[in-house]
Design a protein around this motif. Structure first.
Motif, PDB file in Angstrom:
ATOM      1  N   LYS A  55       0.897  -1.195  -0.018  1.00 33.08           N
ATOM      2  CA  LYS A  55      -0.330  -0.064  -0.077  1.00 33.08           C
ATOM      3  C   LYS A  55       0.889   1.256   0.054  1.00 33.08           C
ATOM      4  O   LYS A  55       1.844   1.352   0.813  1.00 33.08           O
ATOM      5  N   HIS A  56       0.601   2.233  -0.826  1.00 29.42           N
ATOM      6  CA  HIS A  56       1.468   3.228  -0.943  1.00 29.42           C
ATOM      7  C   HIS A  56       2.792   2.917  -1.282  1.00 29.42           C
ATOM      8  O   HIS A  56       3.759   3.507  -0.782  1.00 29.42           O
ATOM      9  N   GLU A  57       3.003   2.021  -2.146  1.00 21.92           N
ATOM     10  CA  GLU A  57       4.417   1.515  -2.489  1.00 21.92           C
ATOM     11  C   GLU A  57       5.310   0.961  -1.671  1.00 21.92           C
ATOM     12  O   GLU A  57       6.391   0.952  -1.594  1.00 21.92           O
ATOM     13  N   GLU A  58       4.608   0.605  -0.469  1.00 18.65           N
ATOM     14  CA  GLU A  58       5.278   0.113   0.950  1.00 18.65           C
ATOM     15  C   GLU A  58       4.735  -1.266   0.975  1.00 18.65           C
ATOM     16  O   GLU A  58       3.433  -1.709   0.906  1.00 18.65           O
ATOM     17  N   LEU A  59       5.551  -2.318   1.521  1.00 18.16           N
ATOM     18  CA  LEU A  59       5.053  -3.481   1.962  1.00 18.16           C
ATOM     19  C   LEU A  59       5.141  -3.613   3.286  1.00 18.16           C
ATOM     20  O   LEU A  59       6.344  -3.477   3.874  1.00 18.16           O
ATOM     21  N   TYR A  60       4.247  -4.187   4.023  1.00 19.63           N
ATOM     22  CA  TYR A  60       4.112  -4.353   5.471  1.00 19.63           C
ATOM     23  C   TYR A  60       3.316  -5.403   5.913  1.00 19.63           C
ATOM     24  O   TYR A  60       2.450  -5.866   5.167  1.00 19.63           O
ATOM     25  N   PRO A  61       3.818  -6.090   7.096  1.00 17.88           N
ATOM     26  CA  PRO A  61       3.085  -7.267   7.635  1.00 17.88           C
ATOM     27  C   PRO A  61       1.825  -6.745   8.250  1.00 17.88           C
ATOM     28  O   PRO A  61       1.571  -5.865   8.989  1.00 17.88           O
ATOM     29  N   MET A  62       0.820  -7.877   8.099  1.00 13.44           N
ATOM     30  CA  MET A  62      -0.484  -7.723   8.793  1.00 13.44           C
ATOM     31  C   MET A  62      -0.839  -8.822   9.809  1.00 13.44           C
ATOM     32  O   MET A  62      -1.522  -8.493  10.905  1.00 13.44           O
ATOM     33  N   VAL A  77      11.423 -11.279   4.022  1.00  8.38           N
ATOM     34  CA  VAL A  77      10.687 -10.055   3.744  1.00  8.38           C
ATOM     35  C   VAL A  77      11.014  -9.140   5.017  1.00  8.38           C
ATOM     36  O   VAL A  77      11.125  -8.188   5.143  1.00  8.38           O
ATOM     37  N   GLY A  78      10.896  -9.896   6.121  1.00  6.67           N
ATOM     38  CA  GLY A  78      10.930  -9.123   7.793  1.00  6.67           C
ATOM     39  C   GLY A  78       9.737  -8.298   7.732  1.00  6.67           C
ATOM     40  O   GLY A  78       8.762  -8.509   7.154  1.00  6.67           O
ATOM     41  N   ASP A  79      10.441  -6.884   8.003  1.00  2.00           N
ATOM     42  CA  ASP A  79       9.239  -6.001   8.467  1.00  2.00           C
ATOM     43  C   ASP A  79       8.940  -5.214   7.064  1.00  2.00           C
ATOM     44  O   ASP A  79       8.080  -4.285   6.987  1.00  2.00           O
ATOM     45  N   GLY A  80       9.397  -5.769   5.941  1.00  2.00           N
ATOM     46  CA  GLY A  80       9.253  -5.252   4.666  1.00  2.00           C
ATOM     47  C   GLY A  80       9.946  -3.951   4.074  1.00  2.00           C
ATOM     48  O   GLY A  80       9.611  -3.394   2.931  1.00  2.00           O
ATOM     49  N   ARG A  81      10.893  -3.417   4.805  1.00  2.00           N
ATOM     50  CA  ARG A  81      11.562  -2.234   4.385  1.00  2.00           C
ATOM     51  C   ARG A  81      12.950  -2.581   3.835  1.00  2.00           C
ATOM     52  O   ARG A  81      13.825  -1.784   3.565  1.00  2.00           O
ATOM     53  N   GLY A  82      13.238  -4.023   3.825  1.00  2.00           N
ATOM     54  CA  GLY A  82      14.664  -4.260   3.258  1.00  2.00           C
ATOM     55  C   GLY A  82      14.592  -4.650   1.883  1.00  2.00           C
ATOM     56  O   GLY A  82      13.518  -4.159   1.074  1.00  2.00           O
ATOM     57  N   MET A  83      15.776  -5.349   1.273  1.00  6.43           N
ATOM     58  CA  MET A  83      15.827  -5.373  -0.214  1.00  6.43           C
ATOM     59  C   MET A  83      14.680  -6.470  -0.646  1.00  6.43           C
ATOM     60  O   MET A  83      13.972  -5.848  -1.660  1.00  6.43           O
ATOM     61  N   VAL A  84      14.206  -7.342   0.061  1.00  6.28           N
ATOM     62  CA  VAL A  84      13.102  -8.093  -0.586  1.00  6.28           C
ATOM     63  C   VAL A  84      11.756  -7.440  -0.758  1.00  6.28           C
ATOM     64  O   VAL A  84      11.103  -7.706  -1.666  1.00  6.28           O
ATOM     65  N   GLY A  85      11.618  -6.643   0.439  1.00  6.33           N
ATOM     66  CA  GLY A  85      10.460  -6.002   0.558  1.00  6.33           C
ATOM     67  C   GLY A  85      10.139  -4.858  -0.653  1.00  6.33           C
ATOM     68  O   GLY A  85       9.166  -4.588  -1.176  1.00  6.33           O
ATOM     69  N   ARG A  86      11.344  -4.422  -0.976  1.00 15.53           N
ATOM     70  CA  ARG A  86      11.232  -3.166  -1.954  1.00 15.53           C
ATOM     71  C   ARG A  86      10.912  -3.804  -3.398  1.00 15.53           C
ATOM     72  O   ARG A  86      10.521  -3.239  -4.093  1.00 15.53           O
ATOM     73  N   LEU A  87      11.806  -5.231  -3.613  1.00 16.34           N
ATOM     74  CA  LEU A  87      11.491  -5.846  -4.902  1.00 16.34           C
ATOM     75  C   LEU A  87      10.032  -6.236  -5.150  1.00 16.34           C
ATOM     76  O   LEU A  87       9.556  -5.646  -6.084  1.00 16.34           O
TER      77      LEU A  87
END
Length: 342
Positions: free
Chosen positions: A231-238, A288-298
């Motif tokens: 959402k809003h070009e960011e990936l985050y866990p739910m 992915v972790g918290d979504g702010r790393g390399m995989v989350g950005r990809l």
């Protein structure tokens, strides 16, 4: 005598262009990441050069031919992928065997399933990760996904597109696992502990229901498989995923099915236009972790719009050092209002 002329094939009606959406019937221009978007001359070794695993580390690990899965399996593919669209949602699904299992010759222990109720447009999904300590985890994950999707389909057909009984969902999967364990163990009544030793698995299952207000999402998680949103070009866990202990380290301990949790509460929310729902196993969640790393950005960058099913599987099979577990992921994109009419 000459053969009669063959009738001309029926004309395919022209379809309106759907900007940013992959259409397999109209030659889309999607390219794997780091590939030129122009249409180049195909390389000689297209299977080697174009689709080599996407490396996310500075140095790509040594490549090797995967070993076939063993253990009396009739057939268990290394990789599966799927993709389709309803009037309200685009879906992609992929499950890939991790590098450790490819090296060891073990079968893929993850699984996923998805289906649609044509009357309500509701899409039901399930993702499962067989627990590695179990003796037949691949059977447990497959059975959990299939039985969860079948039960949810029954509920949405009777409930106007919504899941109506989460306790029944968990109970159905519980008993399906125990019955399968009884058949494998040749006993009329396999206990919960016996079933867990044989078929233990995590599960995330739920329903995406189109409504006048948008797509309503309801999901339930057992174990450490999880739910994320772009959402809003960011990936985050739910929901779900591994929990950190007092020492700050992630715990791999899970309470899997067939054990049914005493307290559970589904996650419910509206999937807004422009956002993406991701449901996957810890093989995806750990890197992915918290979504702010390399995989989350990809994934936040590449999944802004639906990609081809093969491209979805290609993204999921990225190469990253130390992350070698099986990976399974389902993605759902809500379609624009202009394209939500059947």
């Amino acid at each position: 005598m000459p053969a009669p002329p063959r009738p001309a094939p029926p004309l395919r009606p022209e379809q309106p262009a759907q900007a940013g959406v992959y259409d397999w019937e109209q030659d889309a221009e999607w390219q794997p990441p780091h590939q030129p978007r122009s249409r180049p001359t195909l390389p000689e070794n297209i299977g080697v050069n174009l689709w080599r695993r996407l490396p996310l580390d500075e140095e790509e690990g040594a490549d090797f031919p995967p070993r076939p899965p063993t253990g009396g399996l009739s057939y268990r593919p290394d990789t599966v992928c799927d993709g389709w669209s309803t009037h309200a949602l685009d879906l992609r699904l992929a499950s890939v065997r991790g590098q450790q299992h490819r090296w060891d010759g073990r079968p893929r222990e993850d699984d996923a399933a998805a289906a649609c109720d044509p009357n309500t447009g509701a899409v039901v999904i399930a993702v499962a990760d067989g627990v590695s300590d179990a003796r037949q985890p691949h059977i447990g994950s497959q059975l959990a996904c299939r039985s969860a999707v079948d039960e949810l389909l029954k509920q949405v057909r009777d409930g106007g597109g919504f899941a109506t009984d989460w306790q029944k969902l968990l109970s159905t999967v519980h008993w399906q696992l125990r019955e399968q364990a009884g058949r494998l163990l040749r006993t009329p009544d396999a206990g919960v502990a016996e079933t867990a030793e044989l078929l233990a698995t995590t599960l995330v299952a739920g329903v995406a229901t189109p409504t006048p207000e948008g797509v309503h999402i309801a999901l339930l998680s057992v174990g450490d498989s999880g739910v994320w949103q772009i959402k809003h070009e960011e990936l985050y866990p739910m929901l779900g995923g591994k929990t950190a202990g007092a020492d700050g380290l992630l715990s791999s301990a899970v309470q899997p099915l067939p054990y049914v949790p005493r307290d559970f509460r589904p996650l419910e929310f509206r999937l807004e236009p422009g956002s993406v729902l991701l449901v996957g196993t810890d093989g995806f969640g750990d890197p992915v972790g918290d979504g702010r790393g390399m995989v989350g950005r990809l994934f936040a960058d590449q999944l802004r719009h639906p990609v081809p099913p093969l491209g979805f599987a290609y993204l999921l099979d990225f190469a990253r050092e130390t992350f070698d577990d099986d990976r399974t992921l389902i993605a759902l994109w809500p379609r624009d209002r202009e394209r939500t009419e059947p």
